[in-house]
Scaffold this active site. Structure first.
Site, PDB file in Angstrom:
ATOM      1  N   CYS A  78       0.840  -1.198   0.000  1.00  0.00           N
ATOM      2  CA  CYS A  78       0.000   0.000   0.000  1.00  0.00           C
ATOM      3  C   CYS A  78       0.874   1.247   0.000  1.00  0.00           C
ATOM      4  CB  CYS A  78      -1.012  -0.035   1.138  1.00  0.00           C
ATOM      5  SG  CYS A  78      -0.326  -0.267   2.781  1.00  0.00           S
ATOM      6  N   ARG A  79       0.639   2.174   0.931  1.00  0.00           N
ATOM      7  CA  ARG A  79       1.266   3.498   0.850  1.00  0.00           C
ATOM      8  C   ARG A  79       2.658   3.554   1.455  1.00  0.00           C
ATOM      9  NH1 ARG A  79      -4.299   5.611   3.113  1.00  0.00           N
ATOM     10  NH2 ARG A  79      -5.436   5.951   1.150  1.00  0.00           N
TER      11      ARG A  79
END
Length: 222
Positions: free
Chosen positions: A178-179
């Site tokens: 993800c981030r």
């Protein structure tokens, strides 16, 4: 009246950068900008801030050299000044994790308990991608995926995971990302997939670190 020495003047500038980082909302905005260039309006919506409040935080960070901005018509767009900002955030996280008891407690209680499996290093994932022996799963929202993602990654946002499990091959290991290292989305996704019988692990960090390492990234939605 005494004047500053060059060293004192430098330290004063370094302190200004440190002060610009000194708010949780600003760190969250930087995490969003690490995904790609964003307008003030989108950043405000993503971080749960008013447009005025988000703009104020961003201007503080622009003056400190952490972000840059450009105007396009009525909209102002921000981006990270350069990859050194990612290095700074990573160093801040490592320092806090090692030396701040509350950070260590949160990491142990949430991240480690949620995912006790060894994360997948970037180079290992790259080799497995080339061998086509793994499903790479991007669990960020669609708009972040469109800004940039790992080659051939499948985008299934966490909120849609339950409804789209049939898109995953149960015979292949899934590596979710993800981030960044402290983003909870991939941890939640891997835990959910394992509870449904999939073999799933997380990448050691996220898209920004992958890009900063010079590894391949593609933009758009296929």
């Amino acid at each position: 009246m005494s004047s500053q020495t060059p060293k004192q003047a430098l330290f004063a500038e370094f302190a200004a950068v440190a002060r610009a980082l000194g708010h949780a909302h600003r760190l969250e905005l930087l995490e969003q900008l690490a995904q790609g260039e964003r307008s003030v309006e989108v950043l405000a919506q993503k971080s749960g801030l008013s447009i005025a409040n988000a703009s104020q935080h961003l201007q503080h960070m622009r003056r400190a050299g952490l972000v840059t901005s450009k105007r396009d018509g009525k909209f102002v767009y921000y981006r990270l000044a350069d990859d050194a900002v990612l290095d700074l955030l990573a160093a801040l996280g490592r320092l806090a994790e090692r030396n701040v008891a509350e950070v260590e407690r949160i990491m142990r209680r949430y991240f480690n308990d949620r995912d006790g499996l060894e994360p997948v290093p970037r180079e290992e994932l790259l080799e497995r991608m080339r061998a086509r022996s793994v499903t790479v799963l991007d669990v960020r929202p669609e708009d972040e995926f469109a800004l940039g993602h790992l080659p051939n990654a499948l985008n299934i946002p966490l909120k849609a995971m339950e409804a789209r499990l049939n898109e995953l091959d149960p015979s292949r290991e899934v590596v979710a990302y993800c981030r960044g290292r402290f983003c909870v989305l991939s941890f939640e996704a891997a835990a959910l997939l394992r509870s449904r019988g999939f073999k799933a692990r997380c990448l050691e960090d996220g898209l920004p670190e992958w890009r900063a390492a010079g590894l391949p990234v593609v933009a758009g939605v296929s």
